[in-house]
Design a protein around this motif. Sequence first.
Motif, short mmCIF file in Angstrom:
data_model
loop_
_atom_site.label_atom_id
_atom_site.label_comp_id
_atom_site.label_asym_id
_atom_site.label_seq_id
_atom_site.Cartn_x
_atom_site.Cartn_y
_atom_site.Cartn_z
N ALA A 28 0.82 -1.21 0.00
CA ALA A 28 0.00 0.00 0.00
C ALA A 28 0.86 1.26 0.00
O ALA A 28 0.56 2.23 -0.70
N TYR A 29 1.98 1.24 0.76
CA TYR A 29 2.79 2.45 0.86
C TYR A 29 3.59 2.71 -0.41
O TYR A 29 3.81 3.84 -0.79
N THR A 30 4.01 1.61 -1.10
CA THR A 30 4.70 1.80 -2.37
C THR A 30 3.77 2.45 -3.38
O THR A 30 4.16 3.38 -4.11
N ARG A 31 2.54 1.96 -3.41
CA ARG A 31 1.58 2.54 -4.36
C ARG A 31 1.26 3.98 -3.98
O ARG A 31 1.08 4.83 -4.84
N ALA A 32 1.19 4.25 -2.67
CA ALA A 32 0.93 5.63 -2.23
C ALA A 32 2.04 6.55 -2.71
O ALA A 32 1.79 7.65 -3.19
N TRP A 33 3.30 6.09 -2.60
CA TRP A 33 4.43 6.90 -3.05
C TRP A 33 4.35 7.17 -4.55
O TRP A 33 4.62 8.27 -5.01
N ARG A 34 3.91 6.15 -5.32
CA ARG A 34 3.75 6.38 -6.77
C ARG A 34 2.71 7.46 -7.03
O ARG A 34 2.89 8.31 -7.89
N ARG A 35 1.61 7.43 -6.27
CA ARG A 35 0.58 8.46 -6.46
C ARG A 35 1.13 9.82 -6.05
O ARG A 35 0.87 10.83 -6.69
N PHE A 36 1.90 9.83 -4.94
CA PHE A 36 2.46 11.08 -4.43
C PHE A 36 3.36 11.73 -5.49
O PHE A 36 3.30 12.93 -5.72
N LYS A 37 4.18 10.89 -6.15
CA LYS A 37 5.12 11.42 -7.15
C LYS A 37 4.42 12.10 -8.32
O LYS A 37 4.99 12.95 -8.98
#
Lengths: 309, 321
Positions: A28-37
């Motif tokens: 979940a956090y990896t995907r969140a970072w992708r969205r953040f970027k």
Amino acid sequence: MSELLQSERAPDRMGVRPAGRASKPAGAYTRAWRRFKRNPSAMAGLVVLIAIVLFVLLAGVISTYITGFDYSENHLESVLSRPGENGYILGSDGNGRDILTRLAYGGRVSMLVAVLATVTTLLLGGTIGLIAGYAGGFVDSALMRLADVFLSIPALSILILIAALYRPDQYRLSLVIAFVLWPGVSRLLRGEALALRRRDYIEAARAVGAGDARIIGRHLLPNVLPTIIVWSSLVIPAFILTEAALSFLGLGVRSPTPSWGNMLSEAQPFYRSNWTNVFFPGLAIFLTALSVNLVGNGLRDALDPRLEK
Amino acid sequence: MIAFIVRRLLQMIPLLFGITLITFVIINAAGSPFSDLQFDPRVTPADKERIEENLGLNEPLAKRYVIWVSNVLRGDLGYSLINFRPVSDRILGVMANTLILSGLSLLISLLIAVPLGIYAAVHRNSIIDRLVNLTAVAGYAVPTVWLGLLLIILFSVKFSEWGLYSLPVGGVQDLRGGGGFWDRVEHLILPITALVIPQVAVWLFYIRSNMLETIRQDYVRTANAKGLGGRAVLYRHAFRNALIPLVTLLGLSLPDLFAGALIVENIFAYPGMGRLTVSAIGDKDHTMVMGITLVFAFLVIIGNLLADILYAVVDPRIRLD
């Protein structure tokens, strides 16, 4: 806000999924970072924030190699220099101390107070909130009535009161802030815990014999983590502003130790002749609060999986 | 409704006890307000002892709290320890100034934020919406102290240096025979601006996200589907529902409003409760601090109660019982 997140993460947390973690899909956090970027204003905030943190961490280098002044070095022959005068890049204050050097060192104090206060508030208020929400019943109503009392006092006036009577240093100041401002995050996490405690995976954990402490630590906490992250990123700027307000009233960190707040308050008497001395510390507070805020908004969007396409 | 109000008023009692007790303990744990007198060569230890004795400061904490509470119940807030004038007179003397300052700034903030926030939500991702978002984030991050000082520097100092029309730096009226209506207004413009900018930011944020949430609701889609025009849907259905949660926020925003007024009053030398608070705390004026705390807490609690009642008035689905 994190319903989907929880149901995705739940099997993982309970260890139902067998080993072979290497092949699992991105967390979940990896995907969140992708969205953040992909969020330009959040990334801009992050870049500015990193720049400010570097400026503050490199205070010693700036003092030695760029300004050539120590942060507490008085030069009474060149007080209130304007930017560029007498070798002061951003001017000097009423004691002839270099503004740029003090900005770098002052940022350390201001950020330290804000971060320490956030951590302390979280430890105090978060614990109370989780216990209240998880326990329910009498414990819940007793703790929440106490929170109501604190929420009805204008926080700033009680902060001023404590700061004036006990003159805390930067470490105690964060304790004081936590003592007054804990109910906000308490309310927030209590609501989350209240919603979570009837979830199937919590019931399941209890059924296999997990104790309360284990359920709170291993099952509740990871699931309220996104809420905690977002709360922290929104409250840090608020605490930076609180430090500034207290220091403006002469109740924060005391000179010669610089903080952005006390630089602002020391510059106030000279606003007619040296307005830049007011401008720069305030600008530093503003940019820091703004960038942490943008990062916080980005985190909130990134951690909310409902927005995922 | 009546039962609800009565119950809420009764709930106020323990709340006020809690607030005053916490304040009382904090302020008294710091020691005697006259402890500084021991460094004054003109005051003998016996004098200091006598002053404290006369003011009842040697009594146990619990007894003094009970005395204070029973006096308050009889409508007596006591006397200032600094100049022995009645606390209630001092507070009443400046309360109107604070209420004018914070009330006007709240009103102006809402007048700006409600239409802008709704426009931004309806025209999502338009240029105006992006500007509104930017303003909201920036306004939330701006330090009130800095904002106030910059306003003074620009509109008072620099404008008068440049020979332009300039505003006064502080106070409520011109000391040289001023005091007319326009004079009062001139003195309020800068403090109110310093309060309004951060408030508008917060309200914009809430109003925009509430309106966005409401537009997504089924009944709005239904209204659209049955062929009502865009404006009718927005103003008859969405707008009114989006405003309901704001009523509660109005009550919850009161402590922040007073905190903002406290800072602003001290920047602009505006004689209100915020300035009185800071000077009373600086003077270790125990009775004054207790009186101010009580009045602030009372205003906040009454504000919340009014917000809850208003909530039931604007939303008939809410039953107060």
